[in-house]
Structure formats: C-alpha cells, structure tokens
Motif scaffolding. Structure first.
Motif, PDB file in Angstrom:
ATOM      1  N   ILE A 128       0.838  -1.204   0.000  1.00  0.00           N
ATOM      2  CA  ILE A 128       0.000   0.000   0.000  1.00  0.00           C
ATOM      3  C   ILE A 128       0.881   1.266   0.000  1.00  0.00           C
ATOM      4  CG2 ILE A 128      -1.610   1.377   1.423  1.00  0.00           C
ATOM      5  CD1 ILE A 128      -2.893  -1.299   2.292  1.00  0.00           C
ATOM      6  N   THR A 129       1.966   1.203   0.770  1.00  0.00           N
ATOM      7  CA  THR A 129       2.781   2.416   0.907  1.00  0.00           C
ATOM      8  C   THR A 129       3.891   2.517  -0.154  1.00  0.00           C
ATOM      9  OG1 THR A 129       4.046   1.199   2.564  1.00  0.00           O
ATOM     10  CG2 THR A 129       2.406   2.749   3.389  1.00  0.00           C
ATOM     11  N   SER A 130       4.142   1.436  -0.904  1.00  0.00           N
ATOM     12  CA  SER A 130       5.212   1.481  -1.922  1.00  0.00           C
ATOM     13  C   SER A 130       4.746   2.209  -3.174  1.00  0.00           C
ATOM     14  CB  SER A 130       5.614   0.069  -2.343  1.00  0.00           C
ATOM     15  OG  SER A 130       6.106  -0.628  -1.257  1.00  0.00           O
ATOM     16  N   GLU A 131       5.712   2.741  -3.895  1.00  0.00           N
ATOM     17  CA  GLU A 131       5.384   3.385  -5.166  1.00  0.00           C
ATOM     18  C   GLU A 131       5.942   2.564  -6.323  1.00  0.00           C
ATOM     19  OE1 GLU A 131       6.968   7.375  -4.905  1.00  0.00           O
ATOM     20  OE2 GLU A 131       4.935   8.154  -4.554  1.00  0.00           O
ATOM     21  N   VAL A 132       5.164   2.469  -7.382  1.00  0.00           N
ATOM     22  CA  VAL A 132       5.658   1.861  -8.615  1.00  0.00           C
ATOM     23  C   VAL A 132       6.313   2.995  -9.400  1.00  0.00           C
ATOM     24  CG1 VAL A 132       4.997   0.608 -10.704  1.00  0.00           C
ATOM     25  CG2 VAL A 132       3.614   0.401  -8.638  1.00  0.00           C
ATOM     26  N   SER A 133       7.490   2.743  -9.986  1.00  0.00           N
ATOM     27  CA  SER A 133       8.086   3.823 -10.782  1.00  0.00           C
ATOM     28  C   SER A 133       8.491   3.297 -12.151  1.00  0.00           C
ATOM     29  CB  SER A 133       9.290   4.413 -10.058  1.00  0.00           C
ATOM     30  OG  SER A 133      10.179   3.388  -9.723  1.00  0.00           O
ATOM     31  N   ASP A 134       8.256   4.115 -13.175  1.00  0.00           N
ATOM     32  CA  ASP A 134       8.621   3.686 -14.526  1.00  0.00           C
ATOM     33  C   ASP A 134      10.036   4.161 -14.865  1.00  0.00           C
ATOM     34  OD1 ASP A 134       8.466   6.324 -15.221  1.00  0.00           O
ATOM     35  OD2 ASP A 134       6.531   6.156 -16.235  1.00  0.00           O
ATOM     36  N   ASP A 135      10.481   3.866 -16.102  1.00  0.00           N
ATOM     37  CA  ASP A 135      11.860   4.196 -16.467  1.00  0.00           C
ATOM     38  C   ASP A 135      12.072   5.699 -16.623  1.00  0.00           C
ATOM     39  OD1 ASP A 135      12.251   1.523 -16.407  1.00  0.00           O
ATOM     40  OD2 ASP A 135      11.972   1.242 -18.563  1.00  0.00           O
ATOM     41  N   ALA A 136      10.975   6.446 -16.811  1.00  0.00           N
ATOM     42  CA  ALA A 136      11.106   7.909 -16.974  1.00  0.00           C
ATOM     43  C   ALA A 136      11.089   8.620 -15.614  1.00  0.00           C
ATOM     44  CB  ALA A 136       9.966   8.418 -17.849  1.00  0.00           C
ATOM     45  N   GLY A 137      10.990   7.843 -14.536  1.00  0.00           N
ATOM     46  CA  GLY A 137      11.030   8.457 -13.204  1.00  0.00           C
ATOM     47  C   GLY A 137       9.657   8.840 -12.659  1.00  0.00           C
ATOM     48  N   ASN A 138       8.580   8.539 -13.397  1.00  0.00           N
ATOM     49  CA  ASN A 138       7.234   8.783 -12.847  1.00  0.00           C
ATOM     50  C   ASN A 138       6.954   7.740 -11.777  1.00  0.00           C
ATOM     51  OD1 ASN A 138       6.658  10.776 -14.899  1.00  0.00           O
ATOM     52  ND2 ASN A 138       6.536   9.019 -16.299  1.00  0.00           N
ATOM     53  N   ALA A 139       6.243   8.134 -10.731  1.00  0.00           N
ATOM     54  CA  ALA A 139       5.961   7.181  -9.648  1.00  0.00           C
ATOM     55  C   ALA A 139       4.503   7.306  -9.218  1.00  0.00           C
ATOM     56  CB  ALA A 139       6.883   7.467  -8.465  1.00  0.00           C
ATOM     57  N   TRP A 140       3.906   6.185  -8.851  1.00  0.00           N
ATOM     58  CA  TRP A 140       2.511   6.203  -8.422  1.00  0.00           C
ATOM     59  C   TRP A 140       2.217   5.037  -7.483  1.00  0.00           C
ATOM     60  CZ3 TRP A 140       4.375   4.672 -13.127  1.00  0.00           C
ATOM     61  CH2 TRP A 140       4.037   3.389 -13.558  1.00  0.00           C
ATOM     62  N   HIS A 141       1.116   5.164  -6.722  1.00  0.00           N
ATOM     63  CA  HIS A 141       0.702   4.096  -5.814  1.00  0.00           C
ATOM     64  C   HIS A 141      -0.279   3.165  -6.530  1.00  0.00           C
ATOM     65  CE1 HIS A 141       2.544   5.511  -2.108  1.00  0.00           C
ATOM     66  NE2 HIS A 141       2.227   6.746  -2.481  1.00  0.00           N
ATOM     67  N   LEU A 142      -0.345   1.917  -6.084  1.00  0.00           N
ATOM     68  CA  LEU A 142      -1.323   0.977  -6.654  1.00  0.00           C
ATOM     69  C   LEU A 142      -2.718   1.325  -6.147  1.00  0.00           C
ATOM     70  CD1 LEU A 142       0.592  -2.399  -6.099  1.00  0.00           C
ATOM     71  CD2 LEU A 142       0.311  -1.180  -8.255  1.00  0.00           C
ATOM     72  N   THR A 143      -3.722   1.117  -6.993  1.00  0.00           N
ATOM     73  CA  THR A 143      -5.112   1.323  -6.555  1.00  0.00           C
ATOM     74  C   THR A 143      -5.526   0.127  -5.691  1.00  0.00           C
ATOM     75  OG1 THR A 143      -6.009   0.094  -8.405  1.00  0.00           O
ATOM     76  CG2 THR A 143      -5.666   2.469  -8.750  1.00  0.00           C
ATOM     77  N   ASP A 144      -6.657   0.237  -5.003  1.00  0.00           N
ATOM     78  CA  ASP A 144      -7.124  -0.890  -4.180  1.00  0.00           C
ATOM     79  C   ASP A 144      -7.386  -2.132  -5.035  1.00  0.00           C
ATOM     80  OD1 ASP A 144      -6.850   0.578  -1.935  1.00  0.00           O
ATOM     81  OD2 ASP A 144      -8.993   0.918  -1.595  1.00  0.00           O
ATOM     82  N   GLU A 145      -7.886  -1.909  -6.258  1.00  0.00           N
ATOM     83  CA  GLU A 145      -8.151  -3.063  -7.148  1.00  0.00           C
ATOM     84  C   GLU A 145      -6.826  -3.748  -7.510  1.00  0.00           C
ATOM     85  OE1 GLU A 145      -9.610  -0.134  -7.512  1.00  0.00           O
ATOM     86  OE2 GLU A 145     -11.691  -0.727  -7.122  1.00  0.00           O
ATOM     87  N   GLU A 146      -5.835  -2.927  -7.873  1.00  0.00           N
ATOM     88  CA  GLU A 146      -4.527  -3.509  -8.228  1.00  0.00           C
ATOM     89  C   GLU A 146      -3.926  -4.237  -7.029  1.00  0.00           C
ATOM     90  OE1 GLU A 146      -2.208  -0.801 -11.456  1.00  0.00           O
ATOM     91  OE2 GLU A 146      -2.790   0.226  -9.614  1.00  0.00           O
ATOM     92  N   LEU A 147      -4.079  -3.624  -5.858  1.00  0.00           N
ATOM     93  CA  LEU A 147      -3.529  -4.244  -4.648  1.00  0.00           C
ATOM     94  C   LEU A 147      -4.184  -5.588  -4.374  1.00  0.00           C
ATOM     95  CD1 LEU A 147      -3.369  -1.071  -2.411  1.00  0.00           C
ATOM     96  CD2 LEU A 147      -1.429  -2.573  -2.863  1.00  0.00           C
ATOM     97  N   SER A 148      -5.515  -5.649  -4.522  1.00  0.00           N
ATOM     98  CA  SER A 148      -6.157  -6.930  -4.191  1.00  0.00           C
ATOM     99  C   SER A 148      -5.796  -7.997  -5.217  1.00  0.00           C
ATOM    100  CB  SER A 148      -7.670  -6.802  -3.989  1.00  0.00           C
ATOM    101  OG  SER A 148      -8.239  -6.028  -4.960  1.00  0.00           O
TER     102      SER A 148
END
Ligand code: HEM
Length: 391
Positions: free
Chosen positions: A202-222
């Motif tokens: 929940i607290t981790s961020e996904v980051s792409d190769d361009a340096g953008n970062a975002w959190h997973l949604t509840d659906e993605e998490l489940s």
C-alpha cells in the motif's frame, strides 16, 4: 504412431513422464492443433524461451485455459511494465523477512503434526501440506487467521477443471468471491497499516523508467495479494505431498535423510526436479520462431514444459530416478529469467522445515494408495488427498 500430448487428459496428469520423453525425442516442437498450442519440452529450448520474453510473451495468458489473460497480475505482464511492478514485490521477499518466518513455520508444524502422534494416520495434504503454507502466506500478507481457510477453499474451487479444461461457473464465482474477500483485506489494512506485506504494498510506489511514480489502486492491490496468496500456498502444498511420495518410493533415501538432515536442502531441490508442482509456463509468440526445422508462427500459444525439461536426459542422468544426492542446480521448476519465481526462497525454506518436522515425528510411514486422489489441473501437478499410515 505420432505422439499425442493432451495436458487435460487424466491419464497424462496421472503420469506425464512417458509422453514427455516422447515429446523431447520425437517432437521437440510439438503442435496440438485441436487444443491450439505448441509445446517445447527439451531443457535447452525451454530455458532459451524463458530467457527471451520479447518473443515469448506472457500478457496473452500463461495457462492453456487462459483465464488469467487480461488480468492485472505480475505473471501476465510483459517488460517494461512487468519490471516496474515486479520491483516493489521483489523488495518484500528479503532474506531477512523470509528467514524471520522460520520459527513461525516450526511452531505451526508442531501445532499441525503433534495431534497425530500415536494416531493411525492423517491426510498429509488437507491436514498438513495445505495448512502450513496457508498459515505462512497468511502471516506474511497479514490475512487474518479467520479468513485463511476460506481463501484456501476458494482457491481450490477456482482452479478445478474438468477433462476438457473448461472453467466451470463455480470456478468463475469462486474467483469473484476471492477477489472480494481480498479487496476487503486491503481496504481494512489501509485503515490499520502494519508491518505486513499488504501494508508495504500500500505504501510502496511503482516507478517507470522515466522516473514517474505512483501508488497501486485498491483493485490492483487486491489482485497482487490474490496472486501472492494463491502462488504462495498451492505450490508448496503440492511440493510437500509429492516429496512425501518420493520418500515413500525410496525408503532408503528417507532413512538416510532422517539420519542426516544436512542432506535436506539438496533433497528439496531433487523433489522440485523429480515431480515439480508447476509443469508448464504458457506464452504466446510475438514473432515467427524457427526451431528444429519447424516454424511456430507469430501469435501462437506455446507452452514451456518445465516438467519435461527437468527430466531431459540430455542434461540429467537417469532423470526418472529420484536421488537426493543429485546435483540439481540446473532445475527450471521455478521458471527462469524475468518471471523467475519471487517466492522461491520462501518455498525452499518452508519445504525444508516441513520435512525436518515431519521426519522428527514420523520417520516411518506408509501411503494408503487406494485413497490417494490426484488434483485435476493441466499445469499444477499434485495431490488433493494423500493418506499417510503411521507405523
Ligand atoms: C514450490 C513452490 C513454488 C513453485 C514450484 C513455483 C513456481 C513458479 C514458477 C514456475 C513461476 C514462473 C511463472 C512464469 O514464468 O510464467 C513462478 C512465478 C511466481 N511465483 Fe512461484 N512457485 C512456488 C512458490 C511460490 C511462493 C511461496 C510464492 C510467494 C509467496 C510465489 C510467488 C510467485 C510470483 C509472485 C510469481 C510471478 C513472478 C513474475 O511474474 O515476475 N511462488 N512461480
């Protein structure tokens, strides 16, 4: 007569090794037009395909049934998205976190096995090999104890297939129920963050190769939790039971292992090779592939039969024999390359602990063959019931 390989046929599921030998020797690029797949079975071909995720892609599904295609799983992502998402999950399986579970595993083994001391026997699957990994993955993910049995029963229903491989209405319902249950766990954990894997996701961020970062949604998490919960308990459960069968067939090796536990790590590797829980990984070709004089056109389903690769006599001497002294560091039971099993260290530790604790209590056992029940699945190889008779 040319070889026919039908992974849905119960006869094949009962003992696939004779047909695997024929595939490797007679049809290394096997084509089954009726079921719509190609199969690679030689060790080096399987390995090469695993190393080439650009040609052998996962996003169109990794099983013959293909129900997981289009789902937001790690296993059905291709690079580079796969790498962005895998990074945060792989950070969760540190040696410290995995090793830290050993005392929990031993305590749970005692709780599960001690009641059978002095008893005539027990079902090694339902009473033990399912229960241990279920407790461990539940602990790791922070799934409340009260929900764990339900997770197991839903996962079982979800993966049950008939001989045609058809996904039943019940399996589809079970998938929805499991997703709903785990969604509830995620929502609850968001309110009460802890030190468990779900909280960390929940607290981790996904980051792409361009340096953008975002959190997973509840659906993605489940979905991620569902994947881990399933991968974390079904496979180990099958490996432990398959290993118990191996040590029953080879009682001299069982006695040797009982007397010398230093042999356990290698014995677990041999269990993984000899009768692995996952028998193939499905892929689709992104381009034409030329191999052994045959062309697999682009856009075809190809299964990489690791169960056959592990028995390839081009790599393993006398592969049908179980031998706890074999150097089996080349096994492909956890796949290979970018999708290599994230839980391999956990699975190895759990299986070692399981056998250590089993042999401490029940070094001699028989199997009541008349009551053994095999799971019906095209790729998960294992038993649904394994009645141990304690002697
Ligand atoms: C004996 C036990 C196990 C076996 C034989 C096994 C086997 C495999 C195999 C063959 C793959 C590769 C799939 C592919 O290439 O398409 C895989 C991937 C995976 N396994 Fe395991 N596994 C086991 C235990 C576990 C455990 C305990 C966990 C987690 C707690 C786990 C989590 C995963 C995950 C998340 C992936 C996907 C990795 C990715 O796509 O990047 N597995 N496993």
């Amino acid at each position: 007569m040319s070889v026919v390989y039908d992974p849905f046929a119960f006869e094949t599921q009962h003992n696939p090794y004779p047909v695997y030998r024929r595939l490797r020797d007679e049809a290394p690029v096997y084509h089954n037009p009726d079921l719509g797949f190609y199969a690679l079975s030689r060790y080096h071909d399987v390995l090469a395909a695993h190393k080439d995720p650009a040609t052998f892609i996962s996003s169109r599904g990794v099983t013959l049934e293909g129900v997981e295609a289009g789902q937001d799983l790690l296993i059905t992502k291709d690079p580079p998205r796969h790498e962005w998402h895998r990074r945060i999950v792989s950070r969760l399986f540190t040696p410290r976190r995995v090793g830290g579970l050993e005392s929990f595993m031993r305590e749970r083994c005692a709780r599960l096995l001690d009641p059978f001391r002095g008893e005539p026997g027990f079902d090694a699957v339902e009473d033990f090999s399912i229960q241990l990994p279920l407790a461990v993955i539940g602990e790791l993910l922070g799934i409340p104890e009260s929900l764990r049995q339900e997770v197991h029963h839903l996962a079982d229903r979800l993966f049950t297939r008939d001989e045609s491989g058809t996904v039943s209405e019940d399996a589809a319902t079970a998938q929805v129920e499991l997703a709903t249950l785990l969604y509830g766990v995620v929502v609850d954990r968001r309110r009460n963050l802890g030190d468990d894997v779900v909280s960390l996701l929940i607290t981790s961020e996904v980051s792409d190769d361009a340096g953008n970062a975002w959190h997973l949604t509840d659906e993605e998490l489940s979905t991620r939790v569902l994947e881990l919960a399933f991968a974390g308990h079904e496979t180990v459960a099958r490996l432990v039971a398959n290993g118990l069968v191996a040590l029953w067939w080879y009682p001299d090796q069982r006695r040797e292992l009982t007397a010398n536990r230093a042999l356990l790590p290698n014995a677990v590797e041999e269990m993984l090779r000899w009768d692995a829980p996952s028998h193939y990984q499905g892929r689709w070709t992104s381009t034409d592939v030329e191999l052994h004089g045959t062309t697999i056109p682009a856009g075809r389903r190809v299964i990489l039969v690791t169960g056959a690769a592990n028995h390839d006599d081009r790599v393993f001497d006398e592969p049908e024999l179980f031998d706890i002294h074999r150097r089996a560091d080349t096994i492909v039971s956890f796949g290979y390359g970018v999708h290599f099993c994230l839980g391999a260290a956990l699975a190895r530790l759990e299986t070692r602990v399981a056998f250590d604790e089993l042999l401490n209590r029940f070094p001699d056992y028989e199997i009541d063959e008349s009551r053994v029940v095999r799971m019906r699945s095209s790729n998960v190889r294992g038993l649904a019931t394994l009645p141990l008779v304690l002697t």
